[in-house]
Design an enzyme around this catalytic site. Structure first.
Site, short mmCIF file in Angstrom:
data_model
loop_
_atom_site.label_atom_id
_atom_site.label_comp_id
_atom_site.label_asym_id
_atom_site.label_seq_id
_atom_site.Cartn_x
_atom_site.Cartn_y
_atom_site.Cartn_z
N LYS A 128 0.85 -1.21 0.00
CA LYS A 128 0.00 0.00 0.00
C LYS A 128 0.88 1.25 0.00
CE LYS A 128 -1.94 2.97 2.56
NZ LYS A 128 -1.98 4.12 1.65
N GLU A 177 9.62 1.75 10.77
CA GLU A 177 10.67 2.72 10.45
C GLU A 177 10.00 4.08 10.53
OE1 GLU A 177 13.76 2.05 9.88
OE2 GLU A 177 13.82 -0.03 9.20
N CYS A 205 13.79 10.80 6.04
CA CYS A 205 13.67 10.45 7.45
C CYS A 205 15.00 10.64 8.18
CB CYS A 205 13.19 9.02 7.58
SG CYS A 205 14.13 7.91 6.55
N GLU A 235 10.27 16.84 14.21
CA GLU A 235 10.64 16.57 12.83
C GLU A 235 9.82 17.46 11.90
OE1 GLU A 235 9.30 12.89 11.00
OE2 GLU A 235 11.31 12.62 10.19
P1 NAD Z 1 2.20 8.68 7.30
O1 NAD Z 1 2.39 7.92 8.55
O2 NAD Z 1 1.13 9.70 7.26
O3 NAD Z 1 1.87 7.69 6.09
C1 NAD Z 1 2.67 6.57 5.79
C2 NAD Z 1 1.81 5.50 5.18
O4 NAD Z 1 0.89 5.04 6.17
C3 NAD Z 1 0.97 5.94 4.00
O5 NAD Z 1 0.89 4.88 3.07
C4 NAD Z 1 -0.37 6.20 4.64
O6 NAD Z 1 -1.44 6.10 3.71
C5 NAD Z 1 -0.42 5.09 5.67
N1 NAD Z 1 -1.32 5.33 6.80
C6 NAD Z 1 -1.75 6.51 7.31
N2 NAD Z 1 -2.58 6.30 8.34
C7 NAD Z 1 -2.67 4.95 8.50
C8 NAD Z 1 -3.38 4.11 9.41
N3 NAD Z 1 -4.16 4.60 10.36
N4 NAD Z 1 -3.23 2.78 9.29
C9 NAD Z 1 -2.42 2.25 8.35
N5 NAD Z 1 -1.75 3.00 7.44
C10 NAD Z 1 -1.87 4.34 7.53
O7 NAD Z 1 3.61 9.27 6.95
P2 NAD Z 1 4.00 10.18 5.72
O8 NAD Z 1 3.57 11.57 6.06
O9 NAD Z 1 3.54 9.56 4.46
O10 NAD Z 1 5.59 10.05 5.74
C11 NAD Z 1 6.40 10.89 6.44
C12 NAD Z 1 6.97 10.21 7.67
O11 NAD Z 1 7.64 9.03 7.32
C13 NAD Z 1 7.99 11.06 8.37
O12 NAD Z 1 7.70 11.11 9.74
C14 NAD Z 1 9.30 10.34 8.14
O13 NAD Z 1 10.27 10.54 9.10
C15 NAD Z 1 8.88 8.95 8.03
N6 NAD Z 1 9.85 8.18 7.29
C16 NAD Z 1 10.65 7.30 7.97
C17 NAD Z 1 11.60 6.56 7.29
C18 NAD Z 1 12.47 5.57 8.00
O14 NAD Z 1 13.08 4.75 7.35
N7 NAD Z 1 12.55 5.60 9.30
C19 NAD Z 1 11.72 6.69 5.93
C20 NAD Z 1 10.90 7.60 5.26
C21 NAD Z 1 9.96 8.32 5.96
#
Ligand code: NAD
Length: 486
Positions: free
Chosen positions: A179, A254, A288, A388
Site C-alpha cells: 500500500k 521505520e 527520514c 521533525e
Molecule cells: P504517514 O504515517 O502519514 O503515512 C505513511 C503510510 O501510512 C501511507 O501509506 C499512509 O497512507 C499510511 N497510513 C496513514 N494512516 C494509517 C493508518 N491509520 N493505518 C495504516 N496505514 C496508515 O507518513 P507520511 O507523512 O507519508 O511520511 C512521512 C513520515 O515518514 C515522516 O515522519 C518520516 O520521518 C517517516 N519516514 C521514515 C523513514 C524511515 O526509514 N525511518 C523513511 C521515510 C519516511
C-alpha cells in the site's frame, strides 16, 4: 515545464487490474505544477479482503511450492525489468513526488533495483541449523516465511522504501500486499506491472491504493495478514502498533527522525559543509534520516555558518523533470504548509534566519517550491530543534566541548541517524559509540547500501531494513525433533 496526460490506474489483485469495488478514484497531483497527473483506484475494505484471499491462495499454491532458487530467479528478473523500465519509472517518481529526475533516475530507482537483485541472491541461502540437544534426537530448525506481509510506505521515497520491504519478503517466500501513500501511488503500481512481467504468479504481489485512514487501517486490522512492515510518521506507527495488537501481527516500524550532524573544530570544513548541505537538502529535506540538527563547535561556528548560508542561497529550485535540476518541489501542499508553519514558529521563538525562509518560484507561479532554509542560534528547547519538520529547514545549535556535543545530539526522542565530522580517528569512533542512533556516519552523510542495515533507535522505530538483518523480520523459526532412540 512539461505537462502530462492524466493516466487512470487500477488495483492489482491476483495479477488482474481491477477498479475499486466501490468505484471510487483519487487524484494524484504533480507538486511541481499543481496539476492532476493521474487518477488511481481508491480501494475499500472488500478490496483488501480480496487481496488477502489472493495472497493466501498463492502462498498455499504455486508460490509456496516453488523452490527457493526459482523464487530468487523471478526476483532477479524483477530487478532486471525494473532497470529496463528505469527511465519511465523514474519519471513517475518525479511526477508524483516533485524530486529532481536526477535523484530518481541516477540514485533511487537503481537503488530499488539493486535491492531486488541483492535479495534475489539470498532466496536459496536462508536456511536452518542442526542443534546438539541432550538425548538421542535429531533436532533441526526450519526458517519459514511469515505468510501474508503488508508493506505500508510513505511518499518521500515511494519505490525505494517499497523495495526495502517487498524484496526481502518475496525472497523469503512470503506473499505481499503493497500500500503506497495516497500522494505517491504511481511507482508502486509500476512495480506491480513489472512483477507480472517478471513472472510472479498471481496473488504473490498485490498493490492496493487508497487513503491510510481507511485502507491502511483495514490492512492493519485484517486477521488474514501476518505482518506489517511500515515506514511513516511516528504517530501513525504508534497507532499501527496498537491496532496490530488485537490480531497479534508481527510489525517492524521505520519512523521519524531529527538526526544530529556534529562538526568538530578539527574537521575538514569544506567536506563538512558539503555534508551539512546534502544532509539536509537532498530530497528537499523530506528524508527520514535528514541531518536536520546541525551541531557546530562554537570556535568555528561563525565562519561555518557564513559559508553554509552562501551555499544554501546558491541552491535554486528548478523543474524536477529537467536533468540539470538538483532541488525540486515539496511533495504536497500540506507539506509546504507544515514547513511554512515551522519557519514561523522558529522566528517567533527567536532563532536567527540566515538563508531561505520562504516559497520559491521557478518562473511558473505554480508548484510547492520552498527555499533551502537555514536557522542559526537555535537552542535545544526550541520547537525546530525537537520536532521533525520533514522539509528543507536546518536548525543550528552550538556546543563548547565533545561531551556537550554528544549530550545535545542524544537529547531527542528520535534515534534514526547521526554524523560526526573530525580528522581525529579516536574521537570519531568514541562519538560513534556514544550516539544513540541506528546509523552513524563519520565524515560523510546520507550514504546507504542494500548490504548495510538501516533502522531506528528510540522513537525512530524498531527492526532493521536491508542487509541480512532484514531476513529475520520476514521469516520465523520452527524447531523439528526426531526421536532416534532404537
Ligand atoms: P504517514 O504515517 O502519514 O503515512 C505513511 C503510510 O501510512 C501511507 O501509506 C499512509 O497512507 C499510511 N497510513 C496513514 N494512516 C494509517 C493508518 N491509520 N493505518 C495504516 N496505514 C496508515 O507518513 P507520511 O507523512 O507519508 O511520511 C512521512 C513520515 O515518514 C515522516 O515522519 C518520516 O520521518 C517517516 N519516514 C521514515 C523513514 C524511515 O526509514 N525511518 C523513511 C521515510 C519516511
Amino acid at each position: 515545464m512539461t505537462t502530462t496526460a492524466v493516466e487512470q490506474k487500477k488495483l492489482l489483485i491476483n495479477n488482474e487490474w481491477r477498479d475499486a469495488s466501490g468505484g471510487k478514484t483519487m487524484d494524484v497531483v504533480n507538486p511541481a505544477t499543481e496539476e492532476v497527473c493521474a487518477t488511481v483506484a481508491s480501494a475499500t475494505k472488500d478490496d483488501v479482503d480480496a487481496a488477502v484471499q489472493a495472497a493466501r491462495a498463492a502462498l498455499n499454491g504455486p508460490w509456496g511450492k516453488m523452490s527457493a532458487r526459482e523464487r530468487g530467479r523471478i526476483v532477479s528478473k524483477l530487478a532486471d525489468r525494473l532497470m529496463e523500465r528505469a527511465d519511465e519509472v523514474s519519471r513517475l517518481e518525479t511526477l508524483h513526488n516533485g524530486k529532481p529526475i536526477f535523484e530518481s533516475r541516477q540514485i533511487e530507482i537503481p537503488a530499488a533495483a539493486e535491492c531486488f537483485e541483492y535479495y534475489a541472491g539470498w532466496a536459496d541461502k536462508v536456511m536452518g541449523e542442526t542443534i546438539p540437544v541432550k538425548g538421542n534426537y535429531l533436532t533441526y530448525t526450519l526458517r519459514e516465511p511469515l505468510g501474508v506481509v503488508a508493506a505500508i510506505v510513505p511518499w518521500n521515497f515511494p519505490l525505494l522504501l517499497a523495495a526495502w520491504k517487498v524484496a526481502p519478503a518475496l525472497s523469503c517466500g512470503n506473499v505481499v500486499i503493497l500500500k503506497p501513500a495516497s500522494q505517491t501511488p504511481l511507482t508502486a503500481i509500476a512495480l506491480g506491472e513489472i512483477a507480472v512481467e517478471a513472472g510472479l504468479p498471481p496473488g504473490v504481489l498485490n498493490v492496493i491504493t487508497g487513503p491510510g485512514s481507511s485502507v491502511g487501517q483495514a490492512i492493519v486490522e485484517h486477521p488474514g495478514i501476518d505482518k506489517i512492515a511500515f515506514t511513516g510518521d511516528t504517530n501513525t506507527g504508534k497507532g499501527i502498533m496498537k491496532a496490530a495488537a488485537d490480531t497479534l501481527k508481527k510489525i517492524t516500524l521505520e519512523l521519524g527522525g531529527k538526526s544530529p550532524n556534529i562538526v568538530l573544530p578539527d574537521a575538514d570544513l569544506e567536506a563538512a559543509l558539503r555534508g551539512a548541505t546534502t544532509g539536509i537538502f537532498y530530497g528537499k529535506g523530506e528524508v527520514c534520516a535528514a541531518g536536520s540538527r546541525l551541531l557546530v563547535d562554537r570556535s568555528i561556528k561563525d565562519e561555518f555558518m557564513e559559508k553554509l548560508a552562501a551555499r544554501a542561497k546558491k541552491m535554486v529550485a528548478g523543474d524536477p523533470l529537467d536533468p540539470k535540476t538538483r532541488y525540486g518541489a515539496l511533495a504536497s501542499k500540506k507539506q509546504l504548509e507544515t514547513v511554512e508553519r515551522y519557519v514561523d514558529v522558529a522566528k517567533k521563538e527567536g532563532a536567527s534566519l540566515v538563508a531561505g525562509g520562504g516559497r520559491a518560484d521557478i518562473g511558473t507561479g505554480k508548484g510547492y517550491f520552498f527555499q533551502p532554509t537555514v536557522f542559526d542560534k537555535v537552542t535545544p528547547d526550541m520547537t525546530i530543534a525537537r520536532e521533525e519538520i520533514f522539509g528543507p529547514v536546518l536548525a543550528t545549535i552550538e556546543f563548547s566541548d565533545l561531551d556537550e556535543a554528544i549530550a545535545r545530539a542524544n537529547d531527542s526522542q528520535y534515534g534514526l541517524a547521526a554524523a560526526v565530522w573530525t580528522r581525529d580517528v579516536k574521537k570519531a569512533h568514541y562519538v560513534a559509540r556514544r550516539l544513540q542512533a541506528g546509523t552513524v556516519w563519520i565524515n560523510t552523510y546520507n550514504v546507504y547500501d542494500t548490504a548495510a542495515p538501516f533502522g531506528g533507535y528510540k522513537a525512530s522505530g524498531f527492526g532493521r531494513e536491508m542487509s541480512s538483518h532484514a531476513l529475520e523480520h520476514y521469516t520465523q523459526v520452527k524447531s523439528v525433533w526426531v526421536d532416534l532412540n532404537m
